[in-house]
Write a protein that holds these residues in place. Structure first.
Motif, short mmCIF file in Angstrom:
data_model
loop_
_atom_site.label_atom_id
_atom_site.label_comp_id
_atom_site.label_asym_id
_atom_site.label_seq_id
_atom_site.Cartn_x
_atom_site.Cartn_y
_atom_site.Cartn_z
N TYR A 106 -8.62 -7.01 -1.38
CA TYR A 106 -7.82 -8.05 -0.72
C TYR A 106 -7.95 -9.41 -1.41
O TYR A 106 -7.22 -10.34 -1.08
CB TYR A 106 -8.24 -8.18 0.74
CG TYR A 106 -7.92 -6.95 1.56
CD1 TYR A 106 -6.65 -6.72 2.05
CD2 TYR A 106 -8.91 -6.00 1.82
CE1 TYR A 106 -6.35 -5.58 2.78
CE2 TYR A 106 -8.62 -4.86 2.56
CZ TYR A 106 -7.35 -4.66 3.03
OH TYR A 106 -7.06 -3.52 3.76
N ILE A 109 -4.81 -10.42 -3.32
CA ILE A 109 -3.72 -10.73 -2.39
C ILE A 109 -3.88 -12.14 -1.85
O ILE A 109 -2.92 -12.91 -1.80
CB ILE A 109 -3.69 -9.71 -1.23
CG1 ILE A 109 -3.48 -8.30 -1.76
CG2 ILE A 109 -2.60 -10.07 -0.23
CD1 ILE A 109 -3.59 -7.22 -0.71
N PHE A 143 0.05 -6.63 4.83
CA PHE A 143 -0.96 -6.44 3.78
C PHE A 143 -2.38 -6.41 4.32
O PHE A 143 -3.27 -5.86 3.68
CB PHE A 143 -0.83 -7.54 2.72
CG PHE A 143 0.31 -7.32 1.77
CD1 PHE A 143 0.15 -6.54 0.64
CD2 PHE A 143 1.55 -7.88 2.02
CE1 PHE A 143 1.21 -6.33 -0.23
CE2 PHE A 143 2.61 -7.68 1.15
CZ PHE A 143 2.44 -6.91 0.02
N SER A 265 3.79 -4.03 -4.54
CA SER A 265 2.45 -4.46 -4.14
C SER A 265 1.96 -3.68 -2.93
O SER A 265 0.79 -3.31 -2.85
CB SER A 265 2.45 -5.96 -3.84
OG SER A 265 2.82 -6.70 -4.97
N LEU A 269 -1.29 -1.29 -2.76
CA LEU A 269 -2.32 -1.52 -1.76
C LEU A 269 -2.63 -0.24 -1.00
O LEU A 269 -3.79 0.08 -0.74
CB LEU A 269 -1.88 -2.62 -0.79
CG LEU A 269 -2.84 -2.91 0.36
CD1 LEU A 269 -4.18 -3.42 -0.17
CD2 LEU A 269 -2.24 -3.91 1.33
#
Length: 316
Positions: A106, A109, A143, A265, A269
């Motif tokens: 993470y 991100i 996300f 993305s 992920l």
């Protein structure tokens, strides 16, 4: 593009820090980070040679350079000494507000969100709106859905907003209102509201954006539009992006690129989360096997000790 970028780096970025605009997508541009820890204060950036195929093929995707061209000392996020607020200052503020470790998958991100949003915020003419807030809400919800430390998620989102000089509570409220407004309408009704406006405040807002020649597009605004497409029951795709971009008089290329980046993305992920889940399962299995082996040895040792205690009694 590389020559232009080097000139911009010299003009905008502090010495020894390097290009602060393009260090996220290292293979798109000509700078990358040289680091051991993503959030180390000792980060240093250095120029690297990018293959000519990428410099040519990805030329139109350099949104960072476009934002830097639009930036100036008079923009909306000045520091106390009157200079343009830098990416390094935004990340430093984030680290002051959020002191918890961030899981490795993470970190990128979080940093990409901070950097791209910062570049939008420092562009001359940037104005906050509920669509931007909805895009932020979409990113954080999608996300960070499987973020392992649930109790820290809200603090993480709030810390990012504080570092970007945004009001997280207001953004949540604005995003929620726009979400309800969009759910109750069809795509045709929304596009009509964009073109004509009306008595509805949100319809007037969208109409004013479409009529504003100086409107500054940002990635979060684009993702807010993608979320609106989904909320009104339509699939977000290239054709629909062109239709919405045409109504709002914004670049359909940028909107399509941000949709493509978002989808890619998200897929990466999911793959990373699956890999980490498999690794965690293996580690738990190995730990269970070690504990079982340890318990088995302890049981065998206990049986041997018991036998040794009973043998002298039997001989007597």
């Amino acid at each position: 593009m590389v020559i232009i970028q080097e000139q911009l780096c010299k003009q905008v970025v502090k010495p020894r820090i390097g290009c602060q605009a393009c260090f996220i997508l290292t293979w798109h541009f000509s700078c990358r980070v040289q680091r051991h820890d993503l959030f180390s204060h000792r980060n240093r950036w250095k120029p690297v040679q990018v293959p000519s195929v990428y410099r040519t093929k990805r030329r139109m995707e350099c949104r960072s350079i476009e934002n830097l061209k639009e930036s100036s000392a008079s923009n909306s996020l000045p520091t106390q000494n009157g200079t343009v607020r830098t990416v390094a200052e935004t990340i430093s503020d984030f680290l002051k507000h959020f002191r918890h470790p961030i899981p490795s998958i993470y970190r990128t991100i979080v940093q990409e969100l901070l950097v791209t949003t910062h570049l939008a915020r420092v562009a001359v003419g940037f104005q906050y709106d509920p669509v931007f807030a909805l895009g932020y809400q979409m990113v954080t919800q999608v996300f960070f859905k499987s973020y392992p430390k649930v109790e820290e998620k809200e603090k993480l989102f709030d810390s990012m907003c504080k570092a970007l000089l945004l009001d997280y509570e207001r953004m949540k409220k604005d995003a929620s209102v726009l979400e309800e407004w969009t759910r109750s309408r069809t795509e045709r009704e929304i596009l009509l509201a964009i073109e004509e406006g009306g008595d509805d405040p949100l319809a007037n807002l969208l109409h004013s954006i479409a009529q504003n020649d100086g409107f500054v597009y940002s990635r979060l605004f684009g993702l807010g539009l993608v979320r609106m497409m989904e909320l009104c029951g339509e699939e977000a795709n290239s054709e629909r992006c062109q239709k919405w971009a045409s109504a709002l008089h914004i670049s359909s290329l940028k909107l399509e690129q941000d949709l493509d980046t978002y989808q890619q993305s998200l897929e990466r992920l999911k793959q990373a989360e699956q890999l980490f889940a498999e690794l965690e399962a293996r580690q738990k299995k190995k730990l269970a096997e070690k504990l079982a082996e340890k318990a088995k040895r302890a049981q065998e040792e206990a049986m041997k000790a018991e036998q040794q205690m009973t043998e002298p009694n039997s001989s007597v």
